[in-house]
Design a protein around this motif. Structure first.
Motif, short mmCIF file in Angstrom:
data_model
loop_
_atom_site.label_atom_id
_atom_site.label_comp_id
_atom_site.label_asym_id
_atom_site.label_seq_id
_atom_site.Cartn_x
_atom_site.Cartn_y
_atom_site.Cartn_z
N LEU A 169 61.96 149.62 115.16
CA LEU A 169 60.70 150.36 115.21
C LEU A 169 59.77 149.79 116.26
O LEU A 169 59.06 150.52 116.95
N ASN A 170 59.76 148.47 116.38
CA ASN A 170 58.91 147.83 117.40
C ASN A 170 59.32 148.27 118.81
O ASN A 170 58.46 148.48 119.68
N HIS A 171 60.61 148.41 119.03
CA HIS A 171 61.09 148.80 120.36
C HIS A 171 60.87 150.28 120.64
O HIS A 171 60.78 150.69 121.80
N LEU A 172 60.81 151.10 119.59
CA LEU A 172 60.63 152.54 119.78
C LEU A 172 59.18 152.91 120.08
O LEU A 172 58.92 153.95 120.68
N LYS A 173 58.25 152.09 119.68
CA LYS A 173 56.84 152.45 119.75
C LYS A 173 56.34 152.52 121.19
O LYS A 173 56.52 151.60 121.99
N GLU A 174 55.71 153.65 121.52
CA GLU A 174 55.03 153.84 122.79
C GLU A 174 53.64 154.38 122.52
O GLU A 174 53.39 154.98 121.46
N ALA A 175 52.76 154.20 123.46
CA ALA A 175 51.34 154.53 123.25
C ALA A 175 51.12 155.98 122.83
O ALA A 175 50.36 156.28 121.93
N GLN A 176 51.79 156.92 123.49
CA GLN A 176 51.53 158.34 123.26
C GLN A 176 52.62 159.03 122.42
O GLN A 176 52.53 160.23 122.19
N SER A 177 53.62 158.29 122.00
CA SER A 177 54.73 158.92 121.30
C SER A 177 54.50 158.96 119.79
O SER A 177 53.60 158.30 119.26
N VAL A 178 55.32 159.74 119.11
CA VAL A 178 55.30 159.82 117.65
C VAL A 178 56.67 159.39 117.14
O VAL A 178 57.69 159.91 117.58
N THR A 179 56.67 158.42 116.24
CA THR A 179 57.92 157.92 115.66
C THR A 179 58.06 158.44 114.23
O THR A 179 57.15 158.29 113.41
N ILE A 180 59.20 159.06 113.95
CA ILE A 180 59.45 159.68 112.65
C ILE A 180 60.69 159.05 112.03
O ILE A 180 61.73 158.92 112.69
N LEU A 181 60.59 158.63 110.77
CA LEU A 181 61.76 158.12 110.05
C LEU A 181 62.58 159.31 109.58
O LEU A 181 62.10 160.14 108.80
N ASN A 182 63.80 159.40 110.04
CA ASN A 182 64.63 160.57 109.73
C ASN A 182 65.37 160.43 108.40
O ASN A 182 65.86 159.34 108.08
N HIS A 183 65.44 161.54 107.68
CA HIS A 183 66.22 161.70 106.44
C HIS A 183 66.51 160.39 105.69
O HIS A 183 67.68 160.00 105.55
#
Length: 310
Positions: A65-79
């Protein structure tokens, strides 16, 4: 289906079709581990390849999750319910995500969502079709997310998802897409929450802390209920006779809106250990495969020699 925005989220690949349009939102599904601990990333500029192939520890999940995070992006936990990619206890510590794919044709993950909300997280619902076969269409147009924006643009849609200015919808089998019930308003006056729908729902269930039902209503279009501090949050599920359901985002009871939640620290030694074990297992597997191939080749030649000798 008359979507205002539709995203194609391939595995580990960003589809750039229509990228010149104002409401284009990049999307990809991240994850190639055996427990399907996957994430959907919206608005990202690049694909992140870091993952842990085997059942993940809480530290592995946080590192991803730390590596996926970007300033303008949205991170969603899938299923999360699927193969228990995320379990209830994870949400006591995990951070760095915005939404949860609660609504998926394979699984409905309300248990994980309530566990997450009960841990004090502000995580908002997302629904999508998770369609893998466009020919069959058996999962097409089953789940979606309604987003409240004044203009159909990438930045506004992403911000609405981050702030919970949206809700998830399960579309009933006989539901006409032109008449899907919708949320007209949700207002808060001190501790009184008022919900008004476009059509009366057969049932409206208010859920709070630890997934406990706070209150329920039948055959109403507009309801009021009181949120007290013992429930911490409340969310509404509105069910219609044809199977259509609205999953509204929660309202939170808090005296400290800027509360900073604890995060999972990265365990460097454990990370190195699991990576080393993964490398050892991989090379051991390759070695054994090589031995089997070598044995098969040797055995085949031996059988051929005996055949010709006779």
């Amino acid at each position: 289906m008359k979507y205002g925005v539709h995203c194609v989220s391939n595995y580990q690949n960003i589809d750039t079709t229509g990228s010149f349009e104002k409401n284009y939102i990049s999307a990809y599904e991240h994850g190639f581990n055996i427990n399907k601990t996957h994430q959907l990333v919206l608005g990202s500029k690049k694909v992140q390849w870091l993952d842990y192939l085997f059942p993940q520890t809480i530290h592995n999940k946080q590192d991803v999750l730390n590596h996926l995070k970007e300033a303008q992006s949205v991170t969603i936990l899938n299923h999360p319910e699927l193969r228990k990619g995320y379990v209830d206890s994870d949400f006591q510590s995990l951070s760095g995500y915005d939404c949860m794919e609660v609504l998926n044709p394979s699984v409905i993950s309300t248990s994980q969502w309530d566990a997450d909300l009960s841990a004090g997280k502000k995580t908002f619902v997302v629904g999508n079709d998770d369609l893998h076969n466009v020919i069959k269409k058996d999962r097409l147009g089953k789940m979606c997310t309604f987003v409240n924006v004044r203009e159909n643009s990438k930045d506004l849609v992403l911000q609405a998802l981050k702030s919970g200015n949206s809700y998830g919808v399960v579309i009933g089998d006989n539901q006409n897409v032109d008449s899907i019930p919708y949320l007209k308003s949700l207002t808060i006056s001190t501790d009184i929450i008022t919900i008004e729908l476009s059509q009366p729902a057969r049932e409206i269930v208010i859920t709070g802390q630890n997934g406990k039902v706070i209150q329920s209503f039948n055959n109403l279009q507009k309801v009021n209920f009181v949120l007290n501090k013992n429930y911490h949050y409340a969310r509404a599920t509105c069910t219609y006779d044809n199977g259509t359901k609205l999953y509204l985002n929660p309202v939170f009871y808090t005296e400290d809106p800027d509360l900073t939640l604890s995060k999972v620290p990265e365990n460097i030694l454990e990370t190195m250990l699991f990576r080393a074990l993964g490398v050892i297992i991989l090379f051991t597997w390759l070695f054994l495969v090589g031995k089997v191939v070598q044995w098969n080749n040797t055995n085949r030649h031996s059988r051929q020699w005996v055949y010709f000798k006779l």
